[in-house]
Design an enzyme around this catalytic site. Structure first.
Site, PDB file in Angstrom:
ATOM      1  CG  ASP A 178     -10.394  -1.711  -0.929  1.00 40.84           C
ATOM      2  OD1 ASP A 178     -11.485  -2.016  -0.408  1.00 40.84           O
ATOM      3  OD2 ASP A 178      -9.615  -0.877  -0.453  1.00 40.84           O
ATOM      4  CB  CYS A 216       0.379  -5.082  -1.634  1.00 42.53           C
ATOM      5  SG  CYS A 216      -0.769  -3.763  -2.018  1.00 42.53           S
ATOM      6  CD  GLU A 224      -7.126   0.417  -3.419  1.00 42.96           C
ATOM      7  OE1 GLU A 224      -7.133  -0.499  -2.596  1.00 42.96           O
ATOM      8  OE2 GLU A 224      -6.731   1.559  -3.149  1.00 42.96           O
TER       9      GLU A 224
END
Lengths: 562, 85
Positions: free
Chosen positions: A440, A487, A416
């Site tokens: 993120d 995810c 991220e």
């Protein structure tokens, strides 16, 4: 003008004659209205009227049940609000106004506060107005406008805005769709429509100009409202919607492309209570178990034993399946009450958070990893553990070693931070797997705080720069023979899910309700089509172009009406 | 005067269901209870309108205060509600 456009807030197609709810004749008591001099009696009238409204709302709530009941109970609380009662009493005593005028004015102050705040609070103005109008109507002996709760054929309910009390006792047998001129995605019309499974379009200018009884076709996904549509159009649209529903219902089993390339479809959860929805939507496992909810609202850290049982409960729901647990993701952006304050950080998103906090608090880390290892030993599910906010290969190696020390067999890292994607190969040499957190990753790639509404455009997961980083991460993992999942929110977009697979992503994890559409989209395309869609998206220079370019290689989406 | 300071964790902040649950619990108590956002002005915790108007969002800190017999128990209960995810 045959088409009106609003915001689709509850998906599906509805068709029927319009029932236009007369514009609320706001019963505004005259500003100068004064009571006869008996302030005590006038106060009693006001109290009784408010109580009558509260009791009526509660009674409707009991009849409606479910979510409507909660909403109506909250409205009843507004009618019984002690602060409001004080203001009403003061207005009657000191200003000498009638009970009706006092109620009207007392609500006015709160109304301004809510309307001024906008957003979710702004959407509560309709609820508040409804309580006020009901109380004023009781005091002035007026009748509240109502909605027919039975009809020969379901009607399209058209209104300026709808109060929960109006809609709570309606059902899909009576209402084909809702259309309101005002309201937003968080208005109660939207919430109740979704709960009822009835299509709804809100914030639709011109809705009130629809003629009473005119046939109306409502698309609760696109927000389009067609007036007097042709028979063909009605048939075509409703058939497409029915086909899509059937396809979604029929798409079951493990995620795979049409040519058999397996892409495990997993669910994101925040704790054991989310497991039921994951199972219901056919999740093959958990791709992201956010463990911070165990920690965030506490005065003391949860014990190892408490953690173990929370992890075990989720693991036991997926015997033989996969459960990916993300270690504590807290810190500067989500402070923990039981850690000594480390001083204010100017940029919490760039601060001591995620695995960085773990590193400076080894006792918390050891407790969590130990609890995870004990839970894994007691379950047949395959536990994988991953760390958030990893920036370098050195951090990845440190985390993997800590997991190894705790006896955890599979340790991965979240991708991220752009540095992690850029040097994915180095990180993949250390970690057992990757999981890309697209929200993120977008925040850090575009230097755009993800909580700022004004920067939403830069959070678009179709941004080509983000797709490039995802491709880099997936390639880095593949080069070392390691899997790389996604995810983030991006995984739940059916078109983007195909693109992600084309970029080399090996599993997709999302909010459970998004699973059926993603499963259906994948099953309608071959891996080659996904590869071409991914290439086309990366060749684009804007998210809009990337979307359009990818879709031209994904013809199966059209059949899903996606 | 007993008080509790908690961080609101619910995604919807102290709105919708969390606000209703909070005010309902406060209203049941015989004691006076107030809630303030950060270092702001305390309002009556039994008033749904006042609590909504505070516009408490996810991540905001609130201070809940009560005085009298049973204040600590009540505050523990309210703090649990306010800080629930």
């Amino acid at each position: 003008m045959n088409t009106l456009t609003g915001v689709g807030v509850s998906p599906g197609i509805g068709f029927g004659p319009a029932y236009v709810l007369a514009v609320h004749a706001d019963p505004v008591p005259a500003p100068g209205a004064r009571h006869g001099g008996d302030a005590g009696a006038e106060r009693d009238r006001a109290t009784r009227a408010l109580e009558q409204v509260a009791a009526d709302l509660e009674e409707r709530g009991i009849r409606a049940g479910g979510e409507a009941r909660e909403i109506l109970n909250a409205q009843a609380m507004m009618a019984r609000d002690p602060g409001l009662a004080v203001e009403v009493a003061v207005l009657i005593d000191d200003a000498g106004v009638t009970a009706a005028r006092a109620v009207y004015e007392a609500f006015g102050g709160y109304r301004e506060m809510l309307a001024g705040a906008g957003g979710y609070l702004g959407a509560r103005v309709a609820d508040l107005d409804d309580v006020r109008d009901r109380a004023v109507a009781v005091l002035e002996g007026l009748r509240m406008p109502g909605v027919p709760d039975h009809a020969e054929r379901p009607y399209v309910l058209v209104a300026r805005d709808l109060a929960p009390a109006d809609t709570a006792t309606l059902s899909a047998d009576v209402v084909a769709a809702f259309v309101t001129e005002q309201g937003g995605p968080t208005s109660h019309t939207a919430i109740l429509a979704r709960a009822m499974g009835v299509p709804a379009v809100v914030a639709c200018p011109g809705a009130l100009s629809i003629e009473q009884g005119a046939p109306v076709l409502v698309d609760g996904s696109s927000g389009l409202v067609r007036l007097a549509p042709s028979d063909d159009e009605v048939a075509e649209t409703t058939n497409a919607a029915a086909a899509r529903k059937a396809v979604l219902a029929a798409a079951t089993g493990p995620g795979t492309t049409s040519d058999g390339h397996a892409v495990p479809l997993l669910a994101n959860i925040g704790g054991p209570r989310d497991v039921a929805a994951a199972l219901e939507h056919g999740a093959e496992g958990i791709g992201l178990y956010r463990t911070e909810f165990l920690f965030l609202d506490r005065a003391t850290a949860p014990s190892g034993q408490e953690q173990e049982s929370a992890y075990l409960e989720v693991l036991n729901a997926f015997p033989g399946g996969r459960v990916v647990v993300r270690t504590l993701d807290a810190g500067a952006d989500k402070p923990l009450a039981f850690l000594p304050p480390r001083g204010e950080e100017a940029n919490p998103a760039l601060g001591e958070r995620g695995s960085r906090l773990f590193r400076t608090n080894p006792e918390i880390m050891n407790e969590q990893l130990g609890a995870l290892a004990r839970a894994a030993a007691r379950s047949s599910a395959k536990l994988q553990v991953m760390a958030p906010m990893v920036a370098t290969a050195e951090e990845a190696a440190w985390f993997v070693a800590a997991c190894g020390d705790a006896g955890l067999p599979s340790a991965g890292v979240m991708i991220e931070i752009p540095s992690a994607a850029l040097r994915a190969s180095d990180l993949a040499a250390e970690a057992d797997f990757f999981s890309i957190g697209t929200n993120d990753l977008a925040q850090y790639t575009f230097a755009a705080d993800r909580r700022l509404g004004a920067l939403t455009m830069l959070q678009d997961a179709w941004q080509p720069a983000l797709l490039d980083l995802i491709a880099l991460a997936a390639a880095g993992a593949a080069g070392r023979g390691k899997p790389c999942g996604v995810c983030g929110e991006a995984a739940g977009d059916p078109a983007l899910a195909c693109v992600l697979v084309g970029l080399g992503v090996t599993s997709l994890s999302m909010a459970a309700p998004a699973l059926p559409a993603v499963r259906a989209a994948l099953s309608r395309h071959a891996l080659d089509q996904c590869l071409l869609a991914a290439q086309a998206a990366r060749a684009a220079v804007s998210p809009q172009e990337a979307r359009a370019a990818a879709r031209s290689h994904l013809p199966g989406l059209a059949g899903l009406a996606l | 005067m007993a008080e509790r300071q908690v961080i609101v964790k619910a995604e919807v902040g102290l709105h919708a269901r969390p606000a209703a649950t909070f005010v309902q619990a406060a209203a049941k108590a015989a004691l006076d209870v107030t809630i303030a956002k950060g270092s702001g002005q305390p309002v009556n915790a039994k008033s749904i309108l006042a609590v909504l108007a505070l516009d408490v969002r996810e991540g905001d800190s609130v201070v809940i205060r009560a005085e009298g017999e049973g204040a600590d128990d009540l505050l523990d209960q309210l703090a649990d509600i306010a800080s629930a995810p």
